[in-house]
Design a protein around this motif. Sequence first.
Motif, PDB file in Angstrom:
ATOM      1  N   PRO A 178      -4.976   3.287  -7.459  1.00 49.06           N
ATOM      2  CA  PRO A 178      -4.996   4.415  -6.518  1.00 49.06           C
ATOM      3  C   PRO A 178      -6.378   4.686  -5.958  1.00 49.06           C
ATOM      4  O   PRO A 178      -6.513   5.188  -4.835  1.00 49.06           O
ATOM      5  CB  PRO A 178      -4.499   5.581  -7.367  1.00 49.06           C
ATOM      6  N   LEU A 179      -7.431   4.395  -6.740  1.00 51.74           N
ATOM      7  CA  LEU A 179      -8.804   4.613  -6.329  1.00 51.74           C
ATOM      8  C   LEU A 179      -9.615   3.371  -6.674  1.00 51.74           C
ATOM      9  O   LEU A 179      -9.216   2.554  -7.508  1.00 51.74           O
ATOM     10  CB  LEU A 179      -9.390   5.850  -7.028  1.00 51.74           C
ATOM     11  N   SER A 229       0.847  -1.196   0.000  1.00 57.85           N
ATOM     12  CA  SER A 229       0.000   0.000   0.000  1.00 57.85           C
ATOM     13  C   SER A 229       0.878   1.239   0.000  1.00 57.85           C
ATOM     14  O   SER A 229       1.680   1.451   0.913  1.00 57.85           O
ATOM     15  CB  SER A 229      -0.925   0.004   1.232  1.00 57.85           C
ATOM     16  N   PHE A 230       0.752   2.042  -1.045  1.00 61.13           N
ATOM     17  CA  PHE A 230       1.457   3.314  -1.167  1.00 61.13           C
ATOM     18  C   PHE A 230       0.705   4.144  -2.183  1.00 61.13           C
ATOM     19  O   PHE A 230       0.763   3.887  -3.379  1.00 61.13           O
ATOM     20  CB  PHE A 230       2.914   3.102  -1.603  1.00 61.13           C
ATOM     21  N   TRP A 231      -0.070   5.128  -1.700  1.00 57.25           N
ATOM     22  CA  TRP A 231      -0.969   5.865  -2.579  1.00 57.25           C
ATOM     23  C   TRP A 231      -1.865   4.897  -3.333  1.00 57.25           C
ATOM     24  O   TRP A 231      -2.027   4.974  -4.535  1.00 57.25           O
ATOM     25  CB  TRP A 231      -0.193   6.749  -3.551  1.00 57.25           C
ATOM     26  N   GLY A 232      -2.418   3.972  -2.611  1.00 60.63           N
ATOM     27  CA  GLY A 232      -3.240   2.938  -3.210  1.00 60.63           C
ATOM     28  C   GLY A 232      -2.565   1.585  -3.103  1.00 60.63           C
ATOM     29  O   GLY A 232      -1.593   1.402  -2.365  1.00 60.63           O
ATOM     30  N   PHE A 262      -4.109   1.195 -12.969  1.00 62.43           N
ATOM     31  CA  PHE A 262      -3.095   1.331 -14.011  1.00 62.43           C
ATOM     32  C   PHE A 262      -2.240   0.068 -14.043  1.00 62.43           C
ATOM     33  O   PHE A 262      -1.867  -0.471 -12.987  1.00 62.43           O
ATOM     34  CB  PHE A 262      -2.185   2.544 -13.733  1.00 62.43           C
ATOM     35  N   ASP A 263      -1.966  -0.412 -15.236  1.00 60.74           N
ATOM     36  CA  ASP A 263      -0.986  -1.479 -15.440  1.00 60.74           C
ATOM     37  C   ASP A 263       0.175  -0.878 -16.221  1.00 60.74           C
ATOM     38  O   ASP A 263      -0.027  -0.334 -17.321  1.00 60.74           O
ATOM     39  CB  ASP A 263      -1.590  -2.626 -16.243  1.00 60.74           C
ATOM     40  N   TYR A 264       1.365  -0.986 -15.704  1.00 61.53           N
ATOM     41  CA  TYR A 264       2.509  -0.463 -16.430  1.00 61.53           C
ATOM     42  C   TYR A 264       3.728  -1.330 -16.124  1.00 61.53           C
ATOM     43  O   TYR A 264       3.792  -2.020 -15.093  1.00 61.53           O
ATOM     44  CB  TYR A 264       2.788   1.002 -16.064  1.00 61.53           C
TER      45      TYR A 264
END
Length: 812
Positions: A491-492, A426-429, A497-499
């Motif tokens: 994040p929400l 968990s870090f900004w989501g 996001f997948d990167y």
Amino acid sequence: MKRNLILIFVLFAGKAAFGAADPATGTVHGTVYTSGSAGEQMVVPGAHLKLSGPSSLDIQTDGTGSYSLSDIPAGVYSIEVTAPGLRGSTMATIAAGETTETMVQLEVESVKISVDVSDSTPPISAESMSRDAIGEKTLNNSPNKDERFDSVLPLIPGVVRGPDGLISMKGARASQGGSLLNGANVTDPVTGIPDVRLPIDVVSSVEVVSNPYDPEYGRLTGAVARTETRTGNYEDFHASFQNILPRPRKRAGNFIGIESFTPRLTVTGPLLKDKLALTQSLEYRYVRTGITTQPPLQRDTKIETFNSFTQLDWIINSKQSATASIAIYPQKLDYLGLNTFIPQSSTPDLHQRDYMASIQHRWLTGSESMLISEFSYKRLNADVTAQSDEPYRLLVETTEGGYFNRQHRDTYRTEWQETYQFTPVSFWGSHQIKAGVNYSHNSYDGSATYLPVDIVGFSGSTIQRIQFGPPSNFSVGQDEIAWFASDKWTPLHRISFDYGIRLDHDSVTNATNVAPRAGVVVALTSDNKTLLKAGGGIFYDRVPLNVPIFPLLPARTILNFDTNGQVLSSTPYVNLLRRNLQNPRSAAWNVELDRQLFDRLVLRVGYQQRNTGRDFVITPKTDADNSVLELSNGGFSSYREFQVTGRYQLGRHLLNASYVRSKAFGDLNDFNQFFGNTQQVVIQPDQRARLPFDAPNRVVFWGDFAAPYHITLSPVIDVHTGFPYSVENQERQYIGPRNAQRFPAFASVDLQVQKRITLPFIDKHAQVGFNVFNILNHFNPRDIQNDIDSHRFGSEFNGVGRTFRGKFVLEF
């Protein structure tokens, strides 16, 4: 034509609806969830749910983790649910006329045994990649003349079987895509074309990832096909035996010999109960396929193959499991490339001696972390031979003599891969991080011989002769290593996001290529029933091993003759690699909107685009000093696709429909068509045009319908624009732009009808039924006379008419 298609479709749907009126049915619905770290309930969207009992169904949960099944025969059912890393099960009693609510809790698997993929596209998924899958039910039910698992891939939007018989996925040549079996690469290191043959009974799912943004996927510039095999049964032994009787061959009104004999036996069961399971499948295939435009007893291609697949699934302990498999699949293809203009005597034979062994170990290092280790070894040996050593002559109307090329190939690949899935942080989501490394060594030892070829005009005299240098021998090796890392960041609640990034090093090009990729998923509505997906990435392809050995192949000399048979000119060509080789590179992006309109109806609208550069192309070049046959990285191809797909499920009835508008464009002198398994001898200057498998408009309907008396109807309707072709003259020179003409539109309606019965006296079950291919008997020509100097110019030949096949599967 259109009216007949609509009539057939309405008939299928009408029968299904009539069979649905069963008063002894009920409804079951509920939610699939797992527990979070604080004990809170977290729904699991896109989970695979299997209902087993008086009736069997496979579905996926929607975006809220919910499921609903109606018109289910009353009785006691087991419900098994799986999701990546999670598993759960329960029992449910469905009463007639009532609705039963059943909640299913998933827990972290002690052992990850298999990847479960449903028969249909999940309505809601947190993946930014576009995935389309075919599951066990469709593999078993859909009409499949070849009984091969890859033959059902054209059910997926954007996947077609081209005029060369190879599968094109999302506008890419067969050599540009990826092919994985349980995670292991199964492409031919020499040609890059997928090379694996399995009994269809052992296949659990086949999935096409059209834009594989996960950096775990590499060495491709197109889509990737993932094939997963079934996990062995840990509880009881089960077996099936089918295709017991041979089918006679009918020629000129008489039965002469055998047309096909394809027996298949599959057994699965525990060697140690709840610990060690075995799957063994054996298949022999002898198939003759007729070409109607050749003489009755000289019109058959012949395939003879033996396929053996053995798999052991081992639960080592609560944290570890392993799967080991070996596939043996030698094959003889006789009279390969037989058609209206090439008789048996002028075709080559391709004999292959292939096998593959792999082992995969899975270790749960924590409650949500896992290490997967995999090692595989693949051997591919092949010989291309001719029917005779008679001079090979290309005439306007036919071909004479023995095939001009002979090949011998000994090839192998050794591959090792480590992949680690970290515990979410968990870090900004929330972040789900994955990293891995892959190493592959490929080796190719071979020889090639070429004999002279004459091009004969309509007058019967030789116009041109192609002569070759002495036979050549060659050997080449290749080391490929890749590192990759990815993160799934949420994040929400309504966005993820997948990167990631992939680095590939290839010893043939001596280059390290960097391929970044990213994707995003946004839930546009609070109920997660409307998803917007988008992504983009860079991909680098492998270098097939027939490319670096090109300068070692026999060179050619072109001799031109006058009408009296005197030599007008003699031009020797040198095989030349232009500059240093580079890995082909593609840039792709897509955008997609998924909407669950109702509980049973899901729609998808999407657009994707891919541009590929550095393709391997070959073209002859002549100047004042010398003439060369140049192989370079100067090729380019592009693909554009707009897609609308829908899935409607009502109880035991399922309908999939899709429309694809696409354009596949690029350089036409692909290296493999001149120096692959079967080679074209005449090489004209390269041009850019529509690719040979381009089908701008395509509509596909397929599904399963429950008819009365527990009969299952599985229709497939496929209609698409005809493939392009070029016009040439007697000198085999192209007239006008290449691929400017098209075959007539292709249309086919196929149907499988089957029913599961209990056999008298022996208390065993069997599946009985039949298949009908091309029900409407529509003429779909496979050959066309494209020589403008022929009196038959523009004539179409070699369509396959209405065909019937029986089905009988004995179950133990």
